[in-house]
Write a protein that holds these residues in place. Structure first.
Motif, mmCIF file in Angstrom:
data_model
loop_
_atom_site.group_PDB
_atom_site.id
_atom_site.type_symbol
_atom_site.label_atom_id
_atom_site.label_comp_id
_atom_site.label_asym_id
_atom_site.label_seq_id
_atom_site.Cartn_x
_atom_site.Cartn_y
_atom_site.Cartn_z
ATOM 1 N N ALA A 1 0.834 -1.204 0.000
ATOM 2 C CA ALA A 1 0.000 0.000 0.000
ATOM 3 C C ALA A 1 0.869 1.254 0.000
ATOM 4 C CB ALA A 1 -0.934 -0.007 1.207
ATOM 5 N N GLU B 1 2.403 1.764 -3.469
ATOM 6 C CA GLU B 1 1.459 2.315 -4.439
ATOM 7 C C GLU B 1 1.396 3.840 -4.328
ATOM 8 O OE1 GLU B 1 -2.308 0.443 -3.947
ATOM 9 O OE2 GLU B 1 -1.596 -1.543 -4.555
ATOM 10 N N ALA C 1 -6.568 7.146 -2.434
ATOM 11 C CA ALA C 1 -5.598 6.731 -1.415
ATOM 12 C C ALA C 1 -6.003 7.223 -0.031
ATOM 13 C CB ALA C 1 -4.204 7.255 -1.779
ATOM 14 N N ARG D 1 -9.093 5.319 1.251
ATOM 15 C CA ARG D 1 -8.737 3.994 1.789
ATOM 16 C C ARG D 1 -8.044 4.115 3.143
ATOM 17 N NH1 ARG D 1 -7.819 2.832 -3.856
ATOM 18 N NH2 ARG D 1 -5.635 3.469 -3.668
ATOM 19 N N ARG E 1 1.104 5.596 5.833
ATOM 20 C CA ARG E 1 1.298 4.208 5.380
ATOM 21 C C ARG E 1 2.624 3.635 5.861
ATOM 22 N NH1 ARG E 1 -3.249 1.552 4.542
ATOM 23 N NH2 ARG E 1 -4.502 2.357 2.811
#
Length: 207
Positions: free
Chosen positions: A36, A39, A134, A137, A187
């Motif tokens: 994640a 990305e 993003a 999420r 993240r």
């Protein structure tokens, strides 16, 4: 360079080279969290590369330096880790709300940078699309019980600025970079916390 060291550099003054250097570090960590993060780093890298290629290096460096002087550049990773560990798990909302105030000061300082008429609106629009997904999420992961209407209300005002053709291109770029930094930092926070060999950045030295 360590994951913590790369994150420090990206939070202070992001560059395509530092974002590229994240790739092998994250590929070596075979977890969904690392994927994640990779990305987001990939989207950030593509955006930064396209913007840098369209601007002269002096202009890009000036904007990056101004970003480094604001709340973006001094974002403390420890604060992110502590926010994620709290029962409320509201790190994303807190960082977006708190950072936006500092962001307005940075945007004001950018008024002194010579404005440029962007010839690549699609680059901003593509980044906005990827960033919205993003951050959505991230919001789902950190605040799963948040109603959809509140989740949307948290993000929509920021993206209204990014997508406005009335806002100067330099300011739009600064806000996009800021949101990429926030998303990437959140993240990467669990990966840093789980790595005993990686020192947690306690803030960015602006000296």
């Amino acid at each position: 360079m360590s994951l913590a060291g790369l994150l420090q550099r990206i939070l202070r003054q992001p560059s395509p080279d530092d974002l590229w250097a994240l790739q092998p570090v994250l590929l070596a960590v075979d977890t969904p969290g690392a994927e994640a993060a990779r990305e987001i780093a990939h989207c950030f890298y593509c955006y930064a590369s396209r913007v840098e290629s369209k601007l002269d290096s002096k202009h890009y460096s000036t904007v990056s330096a101004r970003l480094a002087g604001g709340s973006i550049g001094v974002l403390a990773m420890q604060d992110v880790l502590e926010a994620l560990a709290s029962p409320q798990r509201g790190a994303l909302g807190e960082l977006l709300a708190g950072g936006l105030a500092g962001m307005l000061e940075v945007l004001a300082s950018l008024q002194s940078v010579k404005a440029w008429k962007t010839e690549f609106e699609s680059v901003h629009e593509e980044a906005a699309w990827d960033l919205y997904a993003a951050l959505w999420r991230l919001s789902v992961d950190t605040q799963p019980g948040l109603p959809v209407s509140q989740r949307q209300a948290m993000l929509d005002p920021l993206f209204a600025i990014i997508r406005s053709r009335e806002v100067d291109g330099t300011m739009r770029m600064a806000l996009i970079i800021y949101l990429y930094q926030i998303a990437l930092a959140i993240r990467l926070a669990p990966l840093l916390a789980a790595d005993p060999d990686s020192a947690t950045p306690q803030g960015i030295d602006r000296s």
